[in-house]
Write a protein that holds these residues in place. Structure first.
Motif, short mmCIF file in Angstrom:
data_model
loop_
_atom_site.label_atom_id
_atom_site.label_comp_id
_atom_site.label_asym_id
_atom_site.label_seq_id
_atom_site.Cartn_x
_atom_site.Cartn_y
_atom_site.Cartn_z
N LYS A 27 128.47 8.52 4.85
CA LYS A 27 127.01 8.48 4.94
C LYS A 27 126.39 7.52 3.93
O LYS A 27 125.28 7.06 4.14
CB LYS A 27 126.42 9.88 4.82
N SER A 28 127.10 7.22 2.84
CA SER A 28 126.55 6.32 1.84
C SER A 28 127.65 5.85 0.90
O SER A 28 128.75 6.41 0.86
CB SER A 28 125.46 7.03 1.02
N LEU A 29 127.32 4.83 0.13
CA LEU A 29 128.24 4.34 -0.89
C LEU A 29 128.48 5.44 -1.93
O LEU A 29 129.60 5.64 -2.39
CB LEU A 29 127.68 3.08 -1.56
N SER A 30 127.43 6.18 -2.26
CA SER A 30 127.57 7.28 -3.23
C SER A 30 128.56 8.33 -2.73
O SER A 30 129.40 8.81 -3.50
CB SER A 30 126.22 7.94 -3.49
N ALA A 31 128.47 8.68 -1.45
CA ALA A 31 129.39 9.67 -0.89
C ALA A 31 130.83 9.15 -0.94
O ALA A 31 131.76 9.90 -1.25
CB ALA A 31 128.99 10.00 0.54
N PHE A 32 131.01 7.88 -0.65
CA PHE A 32 132.33 7.28 -0.69
C PHE A 32 132.91 7.28 -2.10
O PHE A 32 134.06 7.68 -2.32
CB PHE A 32 132.28 5.84 -0.15
N VAL A 33 132.09 6.86 -3.07
CA VAL A 33 132.54 6.81 -4.46
C VAL A 33 132.85 8.22 -4.97
O VAL A 33 133.87 8.44 -5.63
CB VAL A 33 131.49 6.11 -5.36
#
Length: 83
Positions: A27-33
């Motif tokens: 859903k987002s770069l934050s979720a991935f990180v």
């Protein structure tokens, strides 16, 4: 609780992360990180446990205790098989 954090990343790593997000539906770069950090923490935790088990396996006192416990419960284990 979520908190903001700032990181400096290599351009190539960031680009690969963005491509991975698009390809894998994050859903987002934050979720991935966050997931990548959690996965790495889990991996490190598992490595720490493996090292402790390996160390215990080479400890003669620990192994003697383990064998004694197995012997103490051998009869109980056989009772469970009869059920």
């Amino acid at each position: 609780m979520s908190v903001k954090a700032t990181f400096v990343l290599d351009d190539t790593v960031l680009q690969q992360a963005r491509e991975c997000i698009k390809e894998n539906g994050f859903k987002s770069l934050s979720a991935f990180v966050e997931r990548a950090i959690r996965d790495e923490l889990d991996k490190l935790r598992q490595e720490k446990i493996r090292a402790a088990v390996k160390s215990a396996a080479s400890d003669p006192l620990f192994m003697a205790d383990l064998m004694e416990i197995q012997s103490d419960f051998a009869h109980a284990d056989l009772e469970g098989e009869a059920l």
